[in-house]
Design an enzyme around this catalytic site. Sequence first.
Site, short mmCIF file in Angstrom:
data_model
loop_
_atom_site.label_atom_id
_atom_site.label_comp_id
_atom_site.label_asym_id
_atom_site.label_seq_id
_atom_site.Cartn_x
_atom_site.Cartn_y
_atom_site.Cartn_z
N PRO A 1 0.91 -1.64 0.30
CA PRO A 1 0.55 -0.09 0.18
C PRO A 1 1.39 1.17 -0.05
CG PRO A 1 -0.41 -1.20 2.17
CD PRO A 1 0.74 -2.24 1.39
N ASN A 2 0.20 2.73 -0.74
CA ASN A 2 0.59 3.53 -0.39
C ASN A 2 2.21 3.82 -1.96
OD1 ASN A 2 -1.34 4.68 1.28
ND2 ASN A 2 0.12 3.89 2.67
N ARG B 1 4.75 10.53 -1.85
CA ARG B 1 4.55 11.07 -0.80
C ARG B 1 5.74 10.87 -0.44
NH1 ARG B 1 4.86 4.68 1.07
NH2 ARG B 1 3.87 5.40 3.44
N TYR C 1 11.11 8.44 1.26
CA TYR C 1 11.01 7.50 -0.10
C TYR C 1 11.95 8.13 -0.93
CZ TYR C 1 7.73 5.26 3.16
OH TYR C 1 7.04 4.84 4.20
N ASN D 1 7.88 -5.43 -2.10
CA ASN D 1 8.05 -4.71 -0.68
C ASN D 1 6.61 -4.45 -0.27
OD1 ASN D 1 8.22 -2.29 1.35
ND2 ASN D 1 9.28 -1.09 -0.64
N ALA E 1 3.65 -1.12 4.70
CA ALA E 1 2.77 -0.95 6.44
C ALA E 1 1.78 -2.33 6.27
CB ALA E 1 1.74 -0.35 5.73
N HIS F 1 4.41 -4.73 9.28
CA HIS F 1 3.99 -5.05 10.19
C HIS F 1 3.34 -5.24 11.04
CE1 HIS F 1 7.34 -2.26 9.18
NE2 HIS F 1 6.33 -1.23 8.80
N ASP G 1 1.76 -15.92 5.71
CA ASP G 1 0.80 -17.45 5.68
C ASP G 1 1.05 -17.48 4.28
OD1 ASP G 1 1.14 -17.63 8.59
OD2 ASP G 1 -1.26 -17.24 8.06
N GLU H 1 12.92 -9.44 0.99
CA GLU H 1 12.31 -8.67 1.30
C GLU H 1 12.57 -6.96 1.10
OE1 GLU H 1 11.46 -8.51 5.98
OE2 GLU H 1 10.56 -7.07 6.13
N HIS I 1 12.37 -2.71 1.56
CA HIS I 1 11.94 -1.88 2.50
C HIS I 1 13.32 -0.33 1.79
CE1 HIS I 1 9.52 -3.63 4.81
NE2 HIS I 1 10.50 -4.82 5.20
N SER J 1 13.10 2.83 2.95
CA SER J 1 13.67 3.27 3.90
C SER J 1 14.17 2.45 5.07
CB SER J 1 12.56 4.20 4.49
OG SER J 1 11.71 3.52 5.11
N ARG K 1 13.51 4.86 12.32
CA ARG K 1 11.89 4.94 12.71
C ARG K 1 11.17 4.46 13.29
NH1 ARG K 1 9.42 4.52 6.29
NH2 ARG K 1 7.88 6.12 7.70
C1 DHK Z 1 6.87 1.41 3.34
C2 DHK Z 1 5.58 1.94 3.80
O1 DHK Z 1 4.88 2.21 3.78
C3 DHK Z 1 5.90 1.51 5.30
O2 DHK Z 1 4.61 1.51 5.64
C4 DHK Z 1 7.59 0.77 5.93
C5 DHK Z 1 8.87 1.01 3.40
C6 DHK Z 1 8.54 1.32 5.15
C7 DHK Z 1 9.84 1.30 3.03
O3 DHK Z 1 11.01 1.78 3.97
O4 DHK Z 1 9.90 1.20 1.74
O5 DHK Z 1 7.29 1.03 7.30
#
Ligand code: DHK
Length: 146
Positions: A10-11, A18, A23, A74, A77, A80, A87, A98, A100, A102, A107
């Site tokens: 998401p996002n 954003r 990011y 990736n 959110a 976490h 699963d 995996e 990320h 950031s 953080r």
């Molecule tokens: C991206 C997100 O949207 C956050 O919710 C994660 C992750 C970190 C990233 O660093 O790509 O906590």
Amino acid sequence: MKPIHILNGPNLNLLGKRQPEVYGHETLTDVEARCAALAADLGVALHFAQSNHEGAIVEMIHAARDAASAIVINPAAYTHTSVAILDALNAFDGPVIEVHISNVHKRESFRHHSYVSLRADGVIAGCGTEGYLLALRRVVSLLRAG
Ligand code: DHK
């Protein structure tokens, strides 16, 4: 070799717009283009996808069971929070890395725990969008090592 699936949570569709201080300025389309260029150099096929919905990501992972040789994910959110994504990954047999963008460990404390890390063969955090390229190189070397 089956394609490598790069899955985004998401996002991440808002990448570049954003919180660029966190990011970066690249869009997800830019990241996809860089991954596609590297995949071509490495001689592997790529499938790149993003969803804002947990169930859709679970279904992407189910589809990868037959269609993918490895997953780079990736989960954003959902990293976490999502036992469902963990699963689903546990039902996938190939390498999982995996990513990320950031450094989640620098953080908020709620970002320090990852359900997905219980399954991942490797974790890359804090390398910006270059983390996707590092992850792609890693899954290819794992697959070529057999
Ligand atoms: C991206 C997100 O949207 C956050 O919710 C994660 C992750 C970190 C990233 O660093 O790509 O906590």
